[in-house]
Each structure stands twice: as C-alpha cells, then as structure tokens.
Design a protein around this motif. Structure first.
Motif, PDB file in Angstrom:
ATOM      1  N   ARG A  64       0.818  -1.219   0.000  1.00 47.24           N
ATOM      2  CA  ARG A  64       0.000   0.000   0.000  1.00 47.24           C
ATOM      3  C   ARG A  64       0.849   1.265   0.000  1.00 47.24           C
ATOM      4  O   ARG A  64       0.340   2.359   0.236  1.00 47.24           O
ATOM      5  N   HIS A  65       2.149   1.118  -0.201  1.00 48.67           N
ATOM      6  CA  HIS A  65       3.082   2.240  -0.388  1.00 48.67           C
ATOM      7  C   HIS A  65       3.019   3.254   0.751  1.00 48.67           C
ATOM      8  O   HIS A  65       2.952   4.466   0.514  1.00 48.67           O
ATOM      9  N   ARG A  66       3.076   2.736   1.973  1.00 48.76           N
ATOM     10  CA  ARG A  66       2.987   3.649   3.115  1.00 48.76           C
ATOM     11  C   ARG A  66       3.678   3.078   4.346  1.00 48.76           C
ATOM     12  O   ARG A  66       3.936   1.881   4.434  1.00 48.76           O
ATOM     13  N   VAL A  67       3.950   3.980   5.277  1.00 47.18           N
ATOM     14  CA  VAL A  67       4.412   3.624   6.616  1.00 47.18           C
ATOM     15  C   VAL A  67       3.269   3.993   7.553  1.00 47.18           C
ATOM     16  O   VAL A  67       2.740   5.107   7.484  1.00 47.18           O
ATOM     17  N   ASP A  84       3.899   6.394  -6.075  1.00 45.14           N
ATOM     18  CA  ASP A  84       4.374   7.366  -7.045  1.00 45.14           C
ATOM     19  C   ASP A  84       5.291   6.617  -8.005  1.00 45.14           C
ATOM     20  O   ASP A  84       6.375   6.194  -7.617  1.00 45.14           O
ATOM     21  N   ARG A  85       4.845   6.416  -9.204  1.00 44.69           N
ATOM     22  CA  ARG A  85       5.618   5.627 -10.178  1.00 44.69           C
ATOM     23  C   ARG A  85       7.054   6.135 -10.316  1.00 44.69           C
ATOM     24  O   ARG A  85       7.978   5.366 -10.520  1.00 44.69           O
ATOM     25  N   SER A  86       7.249   7.440 -10.188  1.00 43.27           N
ATOM     26  CA  SER A  86       8.597   7.987 -10.328  1.00 43.27           C
ATOM     27  C   SER A  86       9.434   7.742  -9.078  1.00 43.27           C
ATOM     28  O   SER A  86      10.659   7.746  -9.142  1.00 43.27           O
ATOM     29  N   GLY A  87       8.766   7.540  -7.926  1.00 40.90           N
ATOM     30  CA  GLY A  87       9.487   7.338  -6.671  1.00 40.90           C
ATOM     31  C   GLY A  87      10.156   8.594  -6.161  1.00 40.90           C
ATOM     32  O   GLY A  87      10.980   8.556  -5.265  1.00 40.90           O
ATOM     33  N   GLU A  88       9.792   9.724  -6.738  1.00 40.50           N
ATOM     34  CA  GLU A  88      10.414  10.992  -6.351  1.00 40.50           C
ATOM     35  C   GLU A  88       9.799  11.516  -5.053  1.00 40.50           C
ATOM     36  O   GLU A  88       8.640  11.264  -4.744  1.00 40.50           O
ATOM     37  N   GLY A  89      10.571  12.264  -4.302  1.00 39.67           N
ATOM     38  CA  GLY A  89      10.062  12.904  -3.097  1.00 39.67           C
ATOM     39  C   GLY A  89       9.509  11.918  -2.093  1.00 39.67           C
ATOM     40  O   GLY A  89      10.052  10.842  -1.887  1.00 39.67           O
ATOM     41  N   GLU A  90       8.387  12.295  -1.506  1.00 42.52           N
ATOM     42  CA  GLU A  90       7.799  11.487  -0.435  1.00 42.52           C
ATOM     43  C   GLU A  90       7.104  10.223  -0.919  1.00 42.52           C
ATOM     44  O   GLU A  90       6.757   9.359  -0.121  1.00 42.52           O
ATOM     45  N   GLY A  91       6.908  10.079  -2.214  1.00 39.23           N
ATOM     46  CA  GLY A  91       6.240   8.904  -2.756  1.00 39.23           C
ATOM     47  C   GLY A  91       7.174   7.714  -2.853  1.00 39.23           C
ATOM     48  O   GLY A  91       8.395   7.848  -2.843  1.00 39.23           O
ATOM     49  N   CYS A  95       6.649  -1.799  -7.316  1.00 41.42           N
ATOM     50  CA  CYS A  95       5.417  -2.519  -6.993  1.00 41.42           C
ATOM     51  C   CYS A  95       5.214  -2.665  -5.495  1.00 41.42           C
ATOM     52  O   CYS A  95       4.092  -2.848  -5.037  1.00 41.42           O
ATOM     53  N   CYS A  96       6.284  -2.626  -4.721  1.00 42.86           N
ATOM     54  CA  CYS A  96       6.139  -2.938  -3.296  1.00 42.86           C
ATOM     55  C   CYS A  96       7.170  -2.184  -2.452  1.00 42.86           C
ATOM     56  O   CYS A  96       8.159  -2.755  -2.010  1.00 42.86           O
ATOM     57  N   ASN A  97       6.930  -0.939  -2.243  1.00 43.25           N
ATOM     58  CA  ASN A  97       7.804  -0.113  -1.410  1.00 43.25           C
ATOM     59  C   ASN A  97       6.941   0.768  -0.534  1.00 43.25           C
ATOM     60  O   ASN A  97       5.829   1.113  -0.922  1.00 43.25           O
ATOM     61  N   PRO A  98       7.408   1.116   0.641  1.00 44.01           N
ATOM     62  CA  PRO A  98       8.730   0.926   1.232  1.00 44.01           C
ATOM     63  C   PRO A  98       8.901  -0.485   1.793  1.00 44.01           C
ATOM     64  O   PRO A  98       7.918  -1.154   2.103  1.00 44.01           O
ATOM     65  N   MET A  99      10.161  -0.910   1.931  1.00 37.10           N
ATOM     66  CA  MET A  99      10.435  -2.261   2.404  1.00 37.10           C
ATOM     67  C   MET A  99      10.831  -2.309   3.879  1.00 37.10           C
ATOM     68  O   MET A  99      10.345  -3.140   4.614  1.00 37.10           O
ATOM     69  N   ASN A 100      11.773  -1.483   4.299  1.00 37.41           N
ATOM     70  CA  ASN A 100      12.270  -1.517   5.668  1.00 37.41           C
ATOM     71  C   ASN A 100      12.534  -0.105   6.163  1.00 37.41           C
ATOM     72  O   ASN A 100      12.615   0.831   5.388  1.00 37.41           O
TER      73      ASN A 100
END
Length: 176
Positions: A64-67, A84-91, A95-100
């Motif tokens: 769900r791309h969240r903490v 955020d497909r780009s992974g820029e900034g806070e996004g 497919c499965c981030n954040p991890m740790n």
C-alpha cells in the motif's frame, strides 16, 4: 517477517493466521501473553517490517506504499507515503515499497526501497530528502537498512550479491 522490542513488549510480524496478508503480535519478553494487535496488513515479497520508537510501532506496508504508526494496542495513530511511479520525493515507487526502516539518533526514520533508495522522514511523515542510493539490482526483494548510533554510516543489504553496502553520510549535507 520482522521482530522488534521496546522496554515492555516484543512485536513480531508474520503471515496472517487465515487468508492472506500479515499480522503483528505483541508478547512479553518471555514470549508469553501473545496477542495479535494488528491484522490485515498488505505486503509483498514475504516482507512486513515492524520497528518500535517512542512507544509506537512503525510498519512498512509495502503493498500500500505507506508507513503506518500504531500504538502498542494496534490502534492506528498516523501514516504517510503514497504510490508514485517515479518514486520521487515522499512517494514510493515500484510494486512494493517501502520495504524496511530504521531510526537515526534523532528519532527520524530512514526508509529503504528495493531499488536502493533510502529516504529520510520525520516520525510524523515529513519528507526530509534522500539519504543515499545503494547501487543494487532493482526488483522485488527484502531491502534491510540500518544506521550506526552516531548517524554517520548507513548500511543497506544487497541480497542479490550477498553484500552489505555502506552509505557514508556527507557531513556538508548533514550539517545543512
């Protein structure tokens, strides 16, 4: 799967008792008094990181791309992050981030992604920037991160090459 502890409790994330997803169990230090305090977390890659700080639990719910922040009883007290497909900034990209995640000496979070990116957030989720980028093969995998007590070196595990990558802090950036 993940395990963490605070001054009173031990927390373990594991696959759900029934169906899909993950749960978090709270036990005492002798692994007695077990109680599932968080249910229905959505994770990928067999990974559901849980960490403690200041009497709260932080969970990287990577599908769900969240903490998410919880109290010791599993009540949600906050969350941050977005896909955020780009992974820029806070996004968070992929497919499965954040991890740790791990906490630095000031109580802020370092949050790792499977592409080697490690981002810096406050406990409330304010994005503070990128801490470092480990040169790793992208893909769906566990991406553990840890930091030294003095906050000068950050470690990222590269599971594909069975190595630990050291990301040294740039003191000129850290001082700003």
């Amino acid at each position: 799967h993940s395990i963490c502890a605070d001054k009173n409790d031990v927390y373990v994330s594991c696959p759900a008792m029934a169906g899909y997803g993950f749960g978090v169990w709270r036990t005492d230090e002798k692994f007695g008094q077990a109680k599932e305090v968080i249910k229905s977390l959505s994770g990928c890659c067999g990974q559901m990181d849980v960490q403690c700080c200041n009497d709260e639990l932080y969970v990287c719910e990577n599908s769900r791309h969240r903490v998410i922040r919880f109290d010791r009883n599993g009540k949600e007290v906050g969350q941050f992050g977005k896909r955020d497909r780009s992974g820029e900034g806070e996004g968070f990209g992929g497919c499965c981030n954040p991890m740790n995640l791990c906490f630095n000496k000031d109580g802020n979070l370092y949050v790792s992604e499977s592409n080697g990116v490690v981002k810096h957030f406050t406990p409330a989720g304010k994005y503070l920037g990128i801490v470092g980028i480990a040169a790793v093969q992208p893909g769906c995998k566990n991406s553990c991160v840890g930091v030294t007590a003095d906050d000068k070196r950050l470690f990222y595990i590269d599971v594909y090459k069975s190595q630990i990558i050291v990301l040294a802090r740039d003191e000129t950036v850290a001082a700003q």
